[in-house]
Design an enzyme around this catalytic site. Structure first.
Site, PDB file in Angstrom:
ATOM      1  N   ASP A  83       0.728  -0.921  -0.443  1.00 31.25           N
ATOM      2  CA  ASP A  83      -0.002  -0.437   0.007  1.00 31.25           C
ATOM      3  C   ASP A  83       0.975   1.115   0.425  1.00 31.25           C
ATOM      4  O   ASP A  83       1.363   0.992   0.398  1.00 31.25           O
ATOM      5  CB  ASP A  83      -0.988  -0.111   1.324  1.00 31.25           C
ATOM      6  CG  ASP A  83      -2.004   0.830   0.883  1.00 31.25           C
ATOM      7  OD1 ASP A  83      -2.161   2.001  -0.160  1.00 31.25           O
ATOM      8  OD2 ASP A  83      -2.978   0.688   1.697  1.00 31.25           O
TER       9      ASP A  83
HETATM   10  C1  BGC Z   1      -5.166   3.253   0.069  1.00 32.29           C
HETATM   11  C2  BGC Z   1      -5.453   2.825  -0.767  1.00 32.29           C
HETATM   12  C3  BGC Z   1      -4.954   2.820  -2.557  1.00 32.29           C
HETATM   13  C4  BGC Z   1      -4.128   3.787  -2.758  1.00 32.29           C
HETATM   14  C5  BGC Z   1      -3.613   5.122  -3.529  1.00 32.29           C
HETATM   15  C6  BGC Z   1      -4.352   3.849  -0.102  1.00 32.29           C
HETATM   16  O1  BGC Z   1      -3.778   5.236   0.641  1.00 32.29           O
HETATM   17  O2  BGC Z   1      -5.025   2.657   0.557  1.00 32.29           O
HETATM   18  O3  BGC Z   1      -6.389   1.847  -0.855  1.00 32.29           O
HETATM   19  O4  BGC Z   1      -5.302   2.626  -3.499  1.00 32.29           O
HETATM   20  O5  BGC Z   1      -3.446   4.806  -0.989  1.00 32.29           O
HETATM   21  O6  BGC Z   1      -3.957   5.663  -3.947  1.00 32.29           O
END
Ligand code: BGC
Length: 749
Positions: free
Chosen positions: A274
């Site tokens: 993530d």
């Molecule tokens: C989130 C993810 C997301 C990523 C990219 C993170 O803050 O937890 O679910 O895909 O950002 O935007």
């Protein structure tokens, strides 16, 4: 290079990069090219390809030729090696681009579909597939290679801030819906990413939260949906989570990502972090990550120094990189094709009504379109189409509930509408501009209209519609006060509207524009119907009108329990955990706020209906609950073991006056044993549309493996011999018939 475009503007844009691309030898297939690249790429480039090019929502970054404001990430463009840059964009409710400044239309269209919870409320895998397919088509029309969806963490606690992005409190419903969504997305050639692996069930302190879960609970509740989605959906990618699991960051956990995910489940796609998760990039690569996102110089320096000092060897690095190279080469063959946004708007409307749940109906719905309605509540005019954060979609428009009702032919009370709209306008106009998707959005306060206006409306309208609305989103969990519970203003509004309209013998319909459960027990007697359209995307208002008018007979069923009060849930004492000072938990904070903390899943398997089945308190509405405008009758249930599967057959007849669909739910009680829930959902099916008087035979096959419990000591899934009770039910509290079957031998997996 091979990414040919049919959209002329984009074709122009791509031509320059294509010109510089090294031409690969035609004779090699993708696997051979991957191996060739691994043997020729300089180490520095391998390290780059293991990490994204960085993060910017607005400012273009060097390293890609397809920069689109608002998408989440890119891999490195390396024309000298014949490698295009892959583009990764968020879901799960649609492809995400940057949110335009207020009043300005987005420069790229993307359909804002209903939130994931709407999809799971439909209990309809075909619909999840169709929505995934539409998202894939839109992604493909822009040259996006990977969608960062579906999200599939469990609704452990009703206050989870991102529950709206996830499907259910139940692992089977979650896993099956996610597998269908993955298949839909990938049917277009675009890759899907299941996330967040694993036990990422809250937002509070997420980057530095240690989640303590025992092995059986982990396997049966939290890993199980991912296992189903990996095996049945075959996603191209998986994203690990922010949190730690039993002391180790999920992104640095080799047992999780190598032993379980890759070796046990056979996953060979991209494992990505993530955004900014974890604190040891080299450990993430060693734990099998193919992509560290969004990619930083710090990541690259850390991987390079681990290679130099021997903490990481080239074989492990090559092994980690293989899936990324394969995905880059595979998506490189995709042609950009225009998507049919009008058809997707129609689909968004279909999903919105299909996932709407009717909780209460004292014979007042449907109401004929053409009638007069007094429409109360700010949410009817400023309808919430989806959640905030990375799951937010920059919709081109949102049909509000009031607009949807008007469009369907209802006549809306002007005095009520004008006053409420003015309040919404004034409130929103006074807000400071929102600089990014990460800024919290203050929610317009509820308006309690002058009782005289309400009384006047009760004289001239056929019915009252009161919309209650709730925001939800990334970074914060929900609160009990003024969120799970109603605000004082909402209570007063319902009381006055109810008293006035009932005095005139006219019904009050509550519409809940929410991302998850709210308290209903203290006010539901004041209304005659409760409809839950959740957050229905850009077509939300049309979806509500379709259900209220009876154009669509509601067939949604709750994918989570609605507790009567928050204190009744098994996690209430243990959410969102405790901060810790004695800590082994690293203090490095990534994306999002947090202080080191720990949450213990002491409730074990007893989450949601698994808890309420043995608790003294009754929920307000049970898992699986949902009313229809027609009635269904169940015939004799037959249950038998056939070829190592449990086969359940039941006739379902529509005995009412209108066509409709039902959800047949099969729960199984295993022989009683320590720590085992009284019953668990083991199969379900959504019927086709049944006309009045029509009957069909529903057949549900439950593979033996689905009946198994995890034995942590033996590290095996086991079906113990004994008597199993098979319940056909319309929700977790309403069993229609129970059959007993005996399993004579033990099964182990
Ligand atoms: C989130 C993810 C997301 C990523 C990219 C993170 O803050 O937890 O679910 O895909 O950002 O935007």
């Amino acid at each position: 290079m091979l990414k040919t475009m049919t959209v002329s503007l984009l074709a122009l844009h791509a031509a320059s990069a294509d010109d510089q691309m090294a031409t690969p030898p035609d004779s090699l297939d993708v696997s051979e090219r991957v191996e060739q690249l691994l043997s020729t790429l300089p180490t520095e480039d391998k390290v780059k390809l293991l990490t994204g090019i960085g993060f910017s929502i607005g400012k273009p970054l060097p390293g890609t030729d397809n920069f689109m404001p608002g998408v989440a990430g890119y891999t490195w463009l390396m024309p000298e090696h014949g490698l295009p840059s892959m583009v990764l964009s968020d879901g799960p409710a649609g492809v995400r681009f940057a949110t335009p400044p207020p009043g300005q239309a987005p420069d790229r269209l993307a359909t804002a579909f209903p939130i994931a919870t709407v999809v799971s409320s439909s209990w309809d895998g075909e619909l999840a597939f169709k929505m995934g397919e539409a998202m894939g088509r839109e992604a493909r029309s822009y040259g996006i290679d990977i969608i960062l969806a579906p999200g599939m963490n469990l609704h452990r606690d009703p206050l989870g801030g991102r529950n709206y992005e996830y499907y259910s409190e139940d692992p089977l419903l979650t896993g099956k819906t996610a597998a269908a969504a993955v298949q839909g997305i990938q049917s277009t050639g675009v890759g899907a990413t299941i996330k967040h692996f694993v036990a990422n069930n809250q937002e509070t302190n997420r980057p530095v939260l240690d989640t303590i879960v025992d092995e059986r609970t982990l396997r049966e509740l939290y890993l199980r949906p991912f296992e189903i989605a990996v095996k049945e959906g075959k996603p191209r990618a998986l994203m690990t989570a922010y949190n730690l699991l039993n002391g180790t960051h999920t992104s640095q956990d080799s047992r999780l990502n190598l032993d379980i995910l890759r070796d046990e489940w056979g996953f060979d796609g991209i494992v990505m972090t993530d955004w900014f998760a974890g604190d040891d990039p080299a450990a993430q690569v060693a734990a099998g990550h193919s992509l560290l996102m969004p990619g930083t110089d710090r990541d690259r320096a850390s991987i390079s120094s681990a290679l130099e000092d021997g903490r990481l060897d080239m074989d492990a690095l090559d092994q980690a990189l293989r899936p990324t190279l394969r995905a880059v080469l595979e998506t490189d063959h995709l042609e950009m094709e225009p998507a049919d946004f009008s058809a997707h708007a129609v689909l968004a409307r279909e999903v919105a009504s299909a996932g709407t749940v009717l909780l209460k109906n004292d014979s007042v719905l449907p109401i004929d379109a053409g009638g007069t309605l007094a429409v109360f509540g700010v949410g009817a005019y400023d309808t919430i189409s989806g959640g905030t954060g990375s799951g937010d979609v920059a919709e081109a428009y949102t049909i509000s509930i009031a607009q949807g009702l008007e469009g369907a032919g209802y006549i809306i009370d002007d005095a009520v509408a004008e006053r409420t709209e003015a309040h919404v306008r004034d409130f929103n106009a006074a807000l400071p501009p929102r600089m990014s998707i990460f800024d919290p959005v203050p929610r317009v306060s509820e308006l309690v209209l002058d009782p005289a206006v309400i009384a006047a409306a009760s004289l001239t309208n056929d019915a009252a519609v009161v919309t209650l609305s709730r925001l939800a989103g990334e970074f914060v969990d929900r609160a009990v006060a003024d969120d799970f519970r109603l605000t004082d203003d909402e209570r007063v509004l319902i009381k006055i509207v109810s008293a006035s309209f009932r005095e005139q013998g006219k019904p009050v319909i509550a519409v809940l524009n929410v991302g998850g459960p709210i308290e209903t027990a203290t006010w539901r007697d004041d209304v005659d119907a409760i409809v839950v359209p959740w957050m229905g995307g850009q077509e939300a208002g049309h979806g509500v009108a379709d259900v209220l008018s009876g154009v669509v007979n509601p067939s949604g069923h709750l994918p989570m329990t609605w507790p009567a009060q928050y204190a009744d849930v098994s996690t209430a004492e243990n959410f969102p955990g405790q901060t810790v000072t004695d800590t082994a938990v690293p203090t490095y904070a990534g994306f999002g706020q947090g202080v080191p903390s720990r949450v213990e899943y002491q409730e074990g398997l007893f989450v949601g209906y698994r808890h309420f089945d043995r608790a003294a308190e009754r929920p307000a509405y049970a898992f699986g609950y949902g009313l229809s405008y027609t009635d269904f009758d169940y015939g004799r249930v037959r249950a038998a073991l056939v070829d190592d599967a449990l086969n359940v057959i039941v006739d379902v007849a529509n005995t009412g006056d209108v066509a409709g669909r039902d959800v047949v739910q099969v729960y199984v009680s295993a022989p009683a044993s320590e720590g085992t829930p009284l019953k668990e959902l083991r199969g379900f099916t959504k019927t086709d549309v049944l006309s009045p008087g029509e009957k069909l035979t529903a057949e549900i096959s439950v593979p033996m493996r689905t009946l198994a419990a995890y034995n942590a000591e033996d590290e095996a899934w086991v079906v113990a011999p004994g008597r199993y009770r098979v319940h056909v039910a319309t929700d977790a509290e309403t069993v229609v018939a129970t059959k007993s079957i005996r399993i004579k031998k033990e099964y182990r997996f």
